[in-house]
Design a protein around this motif. Structure first.
Motif, PDB file in Angstrom:
ATOM      1  N   LEU A  24       0.881  -0.904   0.083  1.00  0.00           N
ATOM      2  CA  LEU A  24      -0.133  -0.128   0.435  1.00  0.00           C
ATOM      3  C   LEU A  24       0.834   1.122   0.184  1.00  0.00           C
ATOM      4  O   LEU A  24       1.930   1.504   0.742  1.00  0.00           O
ATOM      5  CB  LEU A  24      -0.825  -0.078   1.608  1.00  0.00           C
ATOM      6  N   SER A  26       0.425   5.097   0.540  1.00  0.00           N
ATOM      7  CA  SER A  26      -0.671   6.413   1.296  1.00  0.00           C
ATOM      8  C   SER A  26      -0.884   7.554   0.126  1.00  0.00           C
ATOM      9  O   SER A  26      -1.821   8.183   0.102  1.00  0.00           O
ATOM     10  CB  SER A  26       0.086   7.033   2.095  1.00  0.00           C
ATOM     11  N   ASP A  28      -0.738   6.766  -3.497  1.00  0.00           N
ATOM     12  CA  ASP A  28      -1.690   6.446  -4.118  1.00  0.00           C
ATOM     13  C   ASP A  28      -2.936   6.846  -3.918  1.00  0.00           C
ATOM     14  O   ASP A  28      -3.662   6.535  -4.301  1.00  0.00           O
ATOM     15  CB  ASP A  28      -0.932   5.075  -4.724  1.00  0.00           C
ATOM     16  N   THR A  29      -2.890   5.897  -2.723  1.00  0.00           N
ATOM     17  CA  THR A  29      -4.618   5.650  -2.061  1.00  0.00           C
ATOM     18  C   THR A  29      -4.874   7.369  -1.714  1.00  0.00           C
ATOM     19  O   THR A  29      -6.266   7.254  -1.558  1.00  0.00           O
ATOM     20  CB  THR A  29      -4.429   5.338  -0.790  1.00  0.00           C
ATOM     21  N   LEU A 114      -5.687  -5.422  -2.059  1.00  0.00           N
ATOM     22  CA  LEU A 114      -4.745  -3.914  -3.117  1.00  0.00           C
ATOM     23  C   LEU A 114      -5.210  -4.601  -4.145  1.00  0.00           C
ATOM     24  O   LEU A 114      -5.245  -5.401  -5.035  1.00  0.00           O
ATOM     25  CB  LEU A 114      -3.471  -4.245  -2.206  1.00  0.00           C
ATOM     26  N   THR A 117      -0.992  -0.071  -6.274  1.00  0.00           N
ATOM     27  CA  THR A 117      -0.745   0.161  -4.274  1.00  0.00           C
ATOM     28  C   THR A 117      -1.890   0.640  -3.897  1.00  0.00           C
ATOM     29  O   THR A 117      -1.238   1.139  -2.878  1.00  0.00           O
ATOM     30  CB  THR A 117       0.071   0.964  -4.883  1.00  0.00           C
ATOM     31  N   TYR A 118      -3.318   0.198  -4.021  1.00  0.00           N
ATOM     32  CA  TYR A 118      -3.751   0.934  -3.404  1.00  0.00           C
ATOM     33  C   TYR A 118      -5.289  -0.131  -3.374  1.00  0.00           C
ATOM     34  O   TYR A 118      -5.065  -0.514  -3.366  1.00  0.00           O
ATOM     35  CB  TYR A 118      -5.060   2.329  -3.809  1.00  0.00           C
ATOM     36  N   GLY A 245      -2.768   6.068  -9.587  1.00  0.00           N
ATOM     37  CA  GLY A 245      -1.715   6.363  -8.534  1.00  0.00           C
ATOM     38  C   GLY A 245      -1.239   7.968  -8.704  1.00  0.00           C
ATOM     39  O   GLY A 245      -1.631   8.703 -10.456  1.00  0.00           O
TER      40      GLY A 245
END
Length: 433
Positions: A24, A26, A28-29, A114, A117-118, A245
């Motif tokens: 993960l 952060s 990109d999330t 996931l 990456t999120y 992202g």
């Protein structure tokens, strides 16, 4: 982008070895959550105001409700079954055209999973806003005469049986995805799909009483222009968010979206100023949307030069679709969903194959990336255009008749149409003046 990574983004993590499992991020999330909120803003605020301002005062509230409530119904249908049909997997050869029901009600998806990456839950919500705005786009073709109940039933069914299979074929691992179709953020999946569905509905429901002899002037061009501005703002989530992202590709999409849209707005003004001798605010707002639509499939694949051409030509095509094709063919597409979304989206889908940069770091897998085969890529784009058009056409007809049978007909009665749907259907007025 390596194909296994793209597959990961499309929720096929089983293809990735455990030691290569993504972590993960952060940044990109946060960006994907913001992008989801921006796309959501586009519909219940941006598109609803854009459409509402163009309708007559006695139907403005109903028009807003068609978008606002239709979005909600479509999103619910997406979470229940649409997501699984779009990004799940089906048994055997069916997976080339449709996902399965393995993720029905999001079964088997944990909050810790996931997508790249999120979180997968964020991906589901992001894609759900795409499905819901596609339904909302179609509403613009049949406002002022379609039954509200029929519309809501149509929105729920259509999301699952028309939108989801198209999303699967283009983005979710179907045969168009495997062929290398380039659709960065939804030129075929969203705009061609929603625009053509609107035209089909317009023919099935029939023309408004008095059309085209009675003048049906927009209630408020100012509201429409405000809606266009909100759409432009929210579209950065639509296009730049489709980079999945906070990365350099998102920056490419942000810049190309801005320049294509600005060029399209000015192009529309120049055309109508030349032909009709008046540069209108409604024309500028329409040009903005035409430019946004046209650049959507190409946003992360083209450079500034390509974006300028895509925006300018998209505006020209949209203008002539609205000003001339509609009159020539005589259909009553109330708010020009077909003229702007379908036609500009079709151009954008084709133009993506023509102007996509031969840059291996930007492109998905396809003929252009594999061997620099420009003509091969254009042929793949044409294939996707044809397939999406056919599925939308047939599917929309079937779903409309199902929805009409459930609700006892698809069109309001003559008295309701004369009084206006705001008071007759909702018991409210959009404007108490």
């Amino acid at each position: 982008m390596k194909k296994w990574l793209l597959a990961t983004l499309l929720l096929l993590p089983s293809l990735v070895l455990a030691e290569d499992a993504p972590k993960l991020d952060s940044g990109d999330t946060a960006w994907m959550m913001i992008s989801t909120a921006l796309v959501l803003l586009m519909t219940p605020a941006g598109l609803a105001l854009f459409y509402g301002g163009m309708t007559r005062a006695k139907n403005v509230l109903n028009t807003y409700a068609m978008v606002f409530v239709g979005f909600s119904v479509a999103f619910i249908a997406w979470v229940i079954a649409g997501y699984s049909m779009a990004f799940g997997t089906a048994d055997g050869g069916l997976n080339s055209v449709i996902g399965g029901l393995s993720n029905f009600m999001l079964e088997g998806i944990k909050w810790t999973d996931l997508s790249g990456t999120y979180p997968t839950f964020v991906f589901i919500a992001f894609q759900g806003t795409f499905a819901a705005i596609t339904v909302a786009i179609a509403s613009g073709s049949i406002i002022e005469r379609m039954k509200f109940s029929t519309w809501l039933v149509f929105a729920a069914i259509w999301t699952v049986v028309v939108y989801a299979p198209i999303a699967h074929m283009v983005w979710g691992g179907g045969f168009l995805f495997d062929a290398g179709t380039l659709d960065f953020a939804g030129g075929t999946v969203v705009h061609m799909n929603g625009g053509l569905a609107g035209l089909v509905l317009a023919y099935l429901v029939g023309k408004r009483n008095g059309y085209p002899k009675i003048a049906m002037k927009p209630m408020s061009v100012m509201l429409t222009a405000l809606g266009a501005a909100i759409l432009w703002f929210g579209w950065y989530g639509f296009n730049a968010g489709s980079a999945f992202g906070a990365n350099a590709v998102a920056g490419v999409a942000l810049l190309t979206t801005t320049i294509a849209t600005a060029v399209a707005a000015i192009t529309w003004l120049i055309i109508e100023w030349t032909i009709f001798k008046k540069p209108t605010l409604l024309g500028a707002a329409s040009g903005v949307v035409a430019g946004l639509v046209a650049i959507t499939p190409a946003a992360g694949f083209v450079g500034v030069g390509g974006a300028i051409i895509v925006g300018a030509v998209g505006s020209v095509i949209g203008f002539f679709g609205v000003a001339f094709l509609k009159k020539k063919l005589g259909y009553d597409d109330s708010l020009d969903a077909f003229g702007i979304h379908f036609l500009a989206g079709l151009w954008g889908a084709l133009a993506t194959g023509i102007f996509a940069l031969n840059d291996q770091d930007l492109l998905w897998d396809g003929p252009l990336k594999a061997s620099g085969d420009r003509m091969g890529q254009i042929m793949v784009q044409l294939e996707s255009i044809a397939v999406v058009g056919l599925v939308t056409l047939v599917g929309t007809v079937i779903v409309y008749f199902i929805a009409s049978a459930i609700t006892g007909g698809g069109r309001v009665d003559e008295e309701t149409e004369t009084v206006g749907l705001d008071e007759a259907v909702h018991g409210e007025r959009g404007l108490n003046i």
